[in-house]
Motif scaffolding. Structure first.
Motif, PDB file in Angstrom:
ATOM      1  N   UNK A  40      90.306  43.577 -57.427  1.00  0.00           N
ATOM      2  CA  UNK A  40      90.101  45.019 -57.613  1.00  0.00           C
ATOM      3  C   UNK A  40      91.435  45.756 -57.706  1.00  0.00           C
ATOM      4  N   UNK A  41      92.368  45.412 -56.826  1.00  0.00           N
ATOM      5  CA  UNK A  41      93.683  46.065 -56.873  1.00  0.00           C
ATOM      6  C   UNK A  41      94.379  45.785 -58.204  1.00  0.00           C
ATOM      7  N   UNK A  42      94.321  44.535 -58.646  1.00  0.00           N
ATOM      8  CA  UNK A  42      94.956  44.169 -59.913  1.00  0.00           C
ATOM      9  C   UNK A  42      94.274  44.881 -61.081  1.00  0.00           C
ATOM     10  N   UNK A  43      92.951  44.989 -61.026  1.00  0.00           N
ATOM     11  CA  UNK A  43      92.217  45.678 -62.085  1.00  0.00           C
ATOM     12  C   UNK A  43      92.584  47.157 -62.126  1.00  0.00           C
ATOM     13  N   UNK A  44      92.688  47.781 -60.968  1.00  0.00           N
ATOM     14  CA  UNK A  44      93.105  49.185 -60.921  1.00  0.00           C
ATOM     15  C   UNK A  44      94.498  49.370 -61.509  1.00  0.00           C
ATOM     16  N   UNK A  45      95.373  48.425 -61.251  1.00  0.00           N
ATOM     17  CA  UNK A  45      96.736  48.486 -61.797  1.00  0.00           C
ATOM     18  C   UNK A  45      96.709  48.367 -63.323  1.00  0.00           C
ATOM     19  N   UNK A  46      95.905  47.436 -63.825  1.00  0.00           N
ATOM     20  CA  UNK A  46      95.781  47.246 -65.273  1.00  0.00           C
ATOM     21  C   UNK A  46      95.240  48.514 -65.922  1.00  0.00           C
ATOM     22  N   UNK A  47      94.187  49.069 -65.353  1.00  0.00           N
ATOM     23  CA  UNK A  47      93.582  50.287 -65.905  1.00  0.00           C
ATOM     24  C   UNK A  47      94.591  51.425 -65.913  1.00  0.00           C
ATOM     25  N   UNK A  48      95.344  51.560 -64.823  1.00  0.00           N
ATOM     26  CA  UNK A  48      96.355  52.610 -64.755  1.00  0.00           C
ATOM     27  C   UNK A  48      97.391  52.482 -65.861  1.00  0.00           C
ATOM     28  N   UNK A  49      97.844  51.277 -66.109  1.00  0.00           N
ATOM     29  CA  UNK A  49      98.838  51.058 -67.172  1.00  0.00           C
ATOM     30  C   UNK A  49      98.248  51.375 -68.541  1.00  0.00           C
ATOM     31  N   UNK A  50      97.013  50.945 -68.769  1.00  0.00           N
ATOM     32  CA  UNK A  50      96.390  51.207 -70.064  1.00  0.00           C
ATOM     33  C   UNK A  50      96.122  52.699 -70.275  1.00  0.00           C
ATOM     34  N   UNK A  51      95.745  53.383 -69.201  1.00  0.00           N
ATOM     35  CA  UNK A  51      95.470  54.822 -69.318  1.00  0.00           C
ATOM     36  C   UNK A  51      96.721  55.626 -69.617  1.00  0.00           C
ATOM     37  N   UNK A  52      97.869  55.188 -69.122  1.00  0.00           N
ATOM     38  CA  UNK A  52      99.115  55.915 -69.395  1.00  0.00           C
ATOM     39  C   UNK A  52      99.449  55.884 -70.879  1.00  0.00           C
ATOM     40  N   UNK A  53      99.079  54.799 -71.540  1.00  0.00           N
ATOM     41  CA  UNK A  53      99.294  54.704 -72.975  1.00  0.00           C
ATOM     42  C   UNK A  53     100.723  54.456 -73.404  1.00  0.00           C
ATOM     43  N   UNK A  54     101.599  54.096 -72.468  1.00  0.00           N
ATOM     44  CA  UNK A  54     102.998  53.867 -72.834  1.00  0.00           C
ATOM     45  C   UNK A  54     103.350  52.384 -72.920  1.00  0.00           C
ATOM     46  N   UNK A  55     102.317  51.545 -73.067  1.00  0.00           N
ATOM     47  CA  UNK A  55     102.513  50.100 -73.142  1.00  0.00           C
ATOM     48  C   UNK A  55     102.457  49.684 -74.613  1.00  0.00           C
ATOM     49  N   UNK A  56     103.403  48.843 -75.061  1.00  0.00           N
ATOM     50  CA  UNK A  56     103.363  48.367 -76.442  1.00  0.00           C
ATOM     51  C   UNK A  56     102.030  47.668 -76.748  1.00  0.00           C
TER      52      UNK A  56
END
Length: 80
Positions: free
Chosen positions: A15-31
């Motif tokens: 769950x913690x890892x999934x929340x981290x992934x979602x946070x990164x994707x939501x920011x939209x600054x990932x290549x």
């Protein structure tokens, strides 16, 4: 983010890892390529969380209660 294999994670770790992934994707600054890899990892993490929840639900459902609602034992559940 941890590099621990998803299939070895506890529910809480996944769950913690999934929340981290979602946070990164939501920011939209990932290549784009990294976004695809994150999405794939997120899908695997979601699947792990669902499996661990199902496992817990099956264990809870297998608890036998007496007439007063007191647990009297656990009935084995196939595959557990």
């Amino acid at each position: 983010m941890t590099d621990k294999p998803v299939d070895e994670m506890t529910f809480e770790d996944a769950m913690r890892a999934l929340e981290e992934v979602v946070g990164k994707l939501e920011r939209g600054d990932v290549p784009l390529e990294d976004s695809i890899a994150l999405y794939e990892r997120g899908a695997a993490l979601k699947k792990r969380c669902e499996a661990k929840l199902k496992e817990a639900e099956e264990k809870v459902a297998a608890i036998t209660l007496d007439g007063e609602g007191t647990p009297t034992g656990v009935t084995p559940v196939d595959g557990l």
